[in-house]
Design a protein around this motif. Structure first.
Motif, PDB file in Angstrom:
ATOM      1  N   GLY A 104      43.699  34.174  37.084  1.00 35.91           N
ATOM      2  CA  GLY A 104      42.648  35.119  37.459  1.00 35.91           C
ATOM      3  C   GLY A 104      41.557  34.449  38.274  1.00 35.91           C
ATOM      4  O   GLY A 104      41.101  34.981  39.298  1.00 35.91           O
ATOM      5  N   VAL A 105      41.124  33.279  37.843  1.00 31.97           N
ATOM      6  CA  VAL A 105      40.098  32.533  38.584  1.00 31.97           C
ATOM      7  C   VAL A 105      40.638  32.122  39.950  1.00 31.97           C
ATOM      8  O   VAL A 105      39.943  32.221  40.974  1.00 31.97           O
ATOM      9  N   PHE A 106      41.883  31.674  39.973  1.00 29.36           N
ATOM     10  CA  PHE A 106      42.504  31.288  41.243  1.00 29.36           C
ATOM     11  C   PHE A 106      42.518  32.462  42.219  1.00 29.36           C
ATOM     12  O   PHE A 106      42.182  32.313  43.400  1.00 29.36           O
TER      13      PHE A 106
ATOM     14  N   CYS B 252      40.516  35.013  42.194  1.00 26.80           N
ATOM     15  CA  CYS B 252      39.130  35.326  42.561  1.00 26.80           C
ATOM     16  C   CYS B 252      38.643  34.450  43.703  1.00 26.80           C
ATOM     17  O   CYS B 252      37.751  34.841  44.461  1.00 26.80           O
ATOM     18  N   VAL B 253      39.203  33.266  43.815  1.00 27.78           N
ATOM     19  CA  VAL B 253      38.831  32.367  44.923  1.00 27.78           C
ATOM     20  C   VAL B 253      39.722  32.609  46.132  1.00 27.78           C
ATOM     21  O   VAL B 253      39.244  32.671  47.274  1.00 27.78           O
ATOM     22  N   LEU B 254      41.017  32.762  45.905  1.00 21.29           N
ATOM     23  CA  LEU B 254      41.970  32.857  47.008  1.00 21.29           C
ATOM     24  C   LEU B 254      41.851  34.167  47.786  1.00 21.29           C
ATOM     25  O   LEU B 254      41.876  34.162  49.026  1.00 21.29           O
ATOM     26  N   VAL B 255      41.725  35.277  47.098  1.00 23.28           N
ATOM     27  CA  VAL B 255      41.716  36.580  47.777  1.00 23.28           C
ATOM     28  C   VAL B 255      40.576  36.697  48.778  1.00 23.28           C
ATOM     29  O   VAL B 255      40.796  37.091  49.934  1.00 23.28           O
TER      30      VAL B 255
ATOM     31  N   THR C  47      34.628  41.910  46.909  1.00 24.09           N
ATOM     32  CA  THR C  47      35.960  41.850  46.325  1.00 24.09           C
ATOM     33  C   THR C  47      36.041  40.747  45.275  1.00 24.09           C
ATOM     34  O   THR C  47      36.618  40.943  44.195  1.00 24.09           O
ATOM     35  N   ALA C  48      35.456  39.596  45.591  1.00 22.81           N
ATOM     36  CA  ALA C  48      35.460  38.479  44.635  1.00 22.81           C
ATOM     37  C   ALA C  48      34.721  38.857  43.355  1.00 22.81           C
ATOM     38  O   ALA C  48      35.174  38.548  42.245  1.00 22.81           O
TER      39      ALA C  48
END
Length: 90
Positions: free
Chosen positions: A8-10, A12-15, A32-33
């Protein structure tokens, strides 16, 4: 649960990075983040509650239940006639 939160954290950063890369405004990517972070936080809380409930159920299954007909002792609550009678005293 740790792996789910890490993914989920990944995301939140990648998108947002991918969104900015493809031309979305930084404000839109930030929104979005924040939305993804909120959803991840709620899912984490729900997972934790679910794990606690499951652990509680497992603990209750290990403890033998004393059902209605398995009471011990000879108290007045066991049914039948009670000593002492119920006739009125004259």
């Amino acid at each position: 649960m740790g792996d789910v939160v890490r993914w989920g954290v990944f995301s939140c950063v990648l998108v947002p990075v991918v969104l900015v890369w493809y031309g979305t405004s930084p404000a839109g990517a930030t929104g979005t983040a924040l939305g993804l972070a909120a959803v991840t936080g709620v899912c984490r809380v729900l997972l934790r509650q679910s794990e606690r409930g499951a652990a509680r159920l497992r603990a209750e299954e290990r403890v033998p239940h004393r059902g209605r007909h398995q009471r011990t002792g000879t108290g007045a609550h066991r049914g039948g006639r009670h000593p002492g009678g119920t006739t009125p005293v004259a």
